[in-house]
Motif scaffolding. Sequence first.
Motif, short mmCIF file in Angstrom:
data_model
loop_
_atom_site.label_atom_id
_atom_site.label_comp_id
_atom_site.label_asym_id
_atom_site.label_seq_id
_atom_site.Cartn_x
_atom_site.Cartn_y
_atom_site.Cartn_z
N VAL A 15 0.50 3.44 4.17
CA VAL A 15 1.41 4.16 3.28
C VAL A 15 0.72 5.37 2.67
O VAL A 15 1.23 6.49 2.73
CB VAL A 15 1.92 3.23 2.17
CG1 VAL A 15 2.82 3.99 1.21
CG2 VAL A 15 2.67 2.05 2.78
N CYS A 16 -0.47 5.16 2.10
CA CYS A 16 -1.16 6.27 1.43
C CYS A 16 -2.41 6.69 2.18
O CYS A 16 -3.12 7.58 1.74
CB CYS A 16 -1.50 5.90 0.00
SG CYS A 16 -2.73 4.60 -0.16
N HIS A 28 -4.06 -3.73 -3.97
CA HIS A 28 -3.75 -2.34 -3.69
C HIS A 28 -2.26 -2.18 -3.40
O HIS A 28 -1.60 -1.30 -3.92
CB HIS A 28 -4.58 -1.85 -2.49
CG HIS A 28 -4.15 -0.49 -2.02
ND1 HIS A 28 -4.63 0.68 -2.57
CD2 HIS A 28 -3.28 -0.12 -1.04
CE1 HIS A 28 -4.06 1.71 -1.95
NE2 HIS A 28 -3.24 1.26 -1.02
N CYS A 37 -4.69 1.90 4.77
CA CYS A 37 -3.35 1.66 4.25
C CYS A 37 -2.39 2.60 4.95
O CYS A 37 -2.60 3.81 4.97
CB CYS A 37 -3.33 1.87 2.74
SG CYS A 37 -1.67 1.77 2.04
N LYS A 92 -0.12 -0.08 -5.89
CA LYS A 92 0.22 1.25 -5.41
C LYS A 92 1.61 1.29 -4.79
O LYS A 92 2.35 2.26 -4.95
CB LYS A 92 -0.81 1.71 -4.38
CG LYS A 92 -2.22 1.82 -4.93
CD LYS A 92 -2.38 3.03 -5.82
CE LYS A 92 -3.83 3.19 -6.25
NZ LYS A 92 -4.03 4.39 -7.09
N HIS A 93 1.91 0.26 -4.05
CA HIS A 93 3.19 0.27 -3.33
C HIS A 93 3.94 -1.04 -3.56
O HIS A 93 4.05 -1.87 -2.66
CB HIS A 93 2.95 0.46 -1.82
CG HIS A 93 1.81 1.40 -1.53
ND1 HIS A 93 1.84 2.74 -1.81
CD2 HIS A 93 0.59 1.17 -0.98
CE1 HIS A 93 0.69 3.29 -1.45
NE2 HIS A 93 -0.10 2.36 -0.95
#
Length: 78
Positions: free
Chosen positions: A41-42, A58, A39, A62-63
């Motif tokens: 982003v994270c 996800h 990912c 999460k985003h």
Amino acid sequence: MGGGNGQKSATKRERNAAKLAAPKGSQLKQNQAAMTLKCNVCLTTFVCTSKEQQLKDHQENKHPKATFEQCFPDYQKA
Ligand SMILES: [Zn+2]
């Protein structure tokens, strides 16, 4: 005098069918080697064989503000 000596031999053996669960530990190494999808982003890594729905979950969980492409730009849709 024949005394009927009925000898009853109880030879009933209850065989417990052991349910053998298939060991899945052998796939662990393969999964680690296949951890290529990340990912963006994270930086959470996913198995490259992860289904798209799993990645979408996800991203949405999460985003929610990011797009799917922002999270997984390397993901190649089949
Ligand atoms: Zn993420």
